[in-house]
Motif scaffolding. Structure first.
Motif, short mmCIF file in Angstrom:
data_model
loop_
_atom_site.label_atom_id
_atom_site.label_comp_id
_atom_site.label_asym_id
_atom_site.label_seq_id
_atom_site.Cartn_x
_atom_site.Cartn_y
_atom_site.Cartn_z
N HIS A 174 0.84 -1.20 0.00
CA HIS A 174 0.00 0.00 0.00
C HIS A 174 0.87 1.25 0.00
CE1 HIS A 174 -3.07 2.91 1.04
NE2 HIS A 174 -2.45 3.18 2.18
N LEU A 175 1.89 1.28 0.86
CA LEU A 175 2.76 2.45 0.92
C LEU A 175 3.59 2.60 -0.35
CD1 LEU A 175 3.95 2.09 4.63
CD2 LEU A 175 2.37 3.82 3.71
N ARG A 176 4.08 1.50 -0.87
CA ARG A 176 4.84 1.57 -2.12
C ARG A 176 3.95 2.04 -3.26
NH1 ARG A 176 6.38 -3.90 -5.03
NH2 ARG A 176 4.12 -3.79 -5.19
N GLY A 177 2.70 1.55 -3.28
CA GLY A 177 1.77 1.98 -4.32
C GLY A 177 1.47 3.47 -4.28
N LEU A 178 1.57 4.07 -3.10
CA LEU A 178 1.37 5.52 -2.98
C LEU A 178 2.60 6.29 -3.43
CD1 LEU A 178 -0.42 5.66 0.50
CD2 LEU A 178 -1.46 6.13 -1.74
N GLY A 179 3.72 5.59 -3.59
CA GLY A 179 4.95 6.23 -4.04
C GLY A 179 6.03 6.35 -3.00
N HIS A 204 12.59 -8.45 4.45
CA HIS A 204 12.54 -9.22 3.20
C HIS A 204 11.90 -8.40 2.09
CE1 HIS A 204 12.23 -12.74 0.59
NE2 HIS A 204 10.99 -12.36 0.33
N PHE A 205 10.81 -7.72 2.37
CA PHE A 205 10.11 -6.94 1.35
C PHE A 205 10.99 -5.80 0.85
CE2 PHE A 205 7.51 -3.39 -0.05
CZ PHE A 205 6.55 -4.00 -0.85
N GLY A 210 14.49 -3.68 -3.57
CA GLY A 210 15.70 -2.93 -3.88
C GLY A 210 15.82 -1.62 -3.12
N PHE A 211 15.10 -1.51 -2.00
CA PHE A 211 15.19 -0.31 -1.18
C PHE A 211 16.33 -0.46 -0.18
CE2 PHE A 211 10.31 0.08 -1.66
CZ PHE A 211 10.46 0.61 -2.94
#
Length: 339
Positions: A174-179, A204-205, A210-211
């Protein structure tokens, strides 16, 4: 207190005959049965539930033992109260009573004897610390148990939990999808299965995506505690490159994070997005209302109780972990990061 011997004497039968009337194991003459029942009524005799339970080797009562939460706040604590509600619902439907074990576990040497007295047919042990001897001790006593948020496999015990890997992924996707790419994690206690699993899933995520983040982004507080989360969030938000989002191990930590942001003059969600876990009522009515991973806590309690009833009936469930799916409830505490 009137005893079974008093009833037998009053109606001129043996104590065995009175027992047959009580348990229905033998067919008696109608007049004999009527005479015994009349004597019981006249003498105000009530059979001892404990004595009958010991005789039948079944009390129709299960115990519930909470491993970490202060017993004085269990009924008001969001996590434990909903699990307890599920256990009570399933037990009522199955004809079982529930004993709430209020004496905190100390060590096997000091506490195990309490649970060997056969006052309960079995136990549900909820979220014991991973480094405590609660489950090994009870399992070694051959007490039928089911665990919640604790791995039962090594002891041949069925366990129930939220799928924390899936829940963590829901929050982070959800947070990644928001940018968001600078996502910090307010960690839970490492000796609790839920806290440990969420932290492992976070690392792991982030690695898979790649963060590459500074170690400070997941350095604490190592507890489910709003005050400690508050202090850790203040440290995070004063870093040279502060996070734009925080995934908290539970709602307590999330609310501590939001309070820290407010005190620093940082707007949630405009400058900081926050996601919690548990979907507590306090988080839902906060300002802003908290985005949170909802655990199916009532269903977890119901499932644990049903698995224990199966074991008591001789139909032992597989010694595996039953993972129930969480859901993400999106509210006002998350938004795209400012550019």
């Amino acid at each position: 207190m009137t005893t079974i011997k008093d009833v037998a004497k009053a109606c001129g039968v043996s104590t065995a005959t009175v027992s047959y009337v009580l348990n229905g194991k033998r067919v008696l003459l109608p007049e004999t049965r009527a005479r015994v029942l009349r004597a019981m009524q006249e003498l105000n005799y009530h059979p001892s539930a404990v004595a009958r339970g010991l005789s039948h080797k079944r009390m129709n009562t299960i115990g519930i033992l909470f491993g970490t939460v202060n017993t004085m706040v269990v009924v008001s604590h969001p996590y434990t109260s909903f699990i307890l509600q599920g256990v009570l619902t399933a037990s009522s439907s199955a004809g079982y009573n529930v004993t709430f074990c209020t004496d905190p576990w100390r060590t096997a040497e000091l506490s195990a004897a309490t649970y060997r007295d056969q006052r309960t047919d079995g136990l549900i042990v909820v979220a014991p610390p991973m480094d405590a001897d609660i489950v090994p001790a009870l399992a070694s006593c051959n007490i039928p148990i089911v665990t919640v948020s604790y791995p039962g496999d090594p002891y041949g015990i069925a366990s129930v939990d939220t799928d924390n890997l899936h829940g963590t992924r829901l929050a982070l996707e959800h947070l990644r999808g928001l940018g968001h790419t600078r996502i910090a994690h307010l960690t839970g206690p490492v000796n609790m299965l839920g806290g440990r699993t969420r932290t492992e899933a976070y690392h792991h995520f982030m690695s898979a995506e790649g963060f590459h983040l500074p170690p400070e982004y997941a350095a604490g507080p190592g507890a489910f505690d709003a005050d400690l989360a508050y202090a850790q969030t203040r440290r995070l938000l004063t870093l040279p490159s502060p996070p734009t989002a925080i995934f908290a191990a539970n709602d307590q930590n999330a609310m501590g994070a939001m309070q820290a942001a407010r005190d620093l003059g940082i707007s949630v969600p405009i400058r900081l997005s926050v996601v919690g876990v548990d979907d507590t009522p306090e988080g839902a009515i906060g300002i802003p209302a908290l985005t949170s991973v909802r655990q199916p806590l009532i269903e977890i309690g119901e499932t644990a109780a049903r698995l224990l009833f199966q074991r008591l009936a001789g139909d032992a469930p597989d010694p595996s972990t039953w993972l129930l799916k969480p859901t993400l409830v999106v509210r006002d505490s998350t938004a795209p990061p400012v550019s």
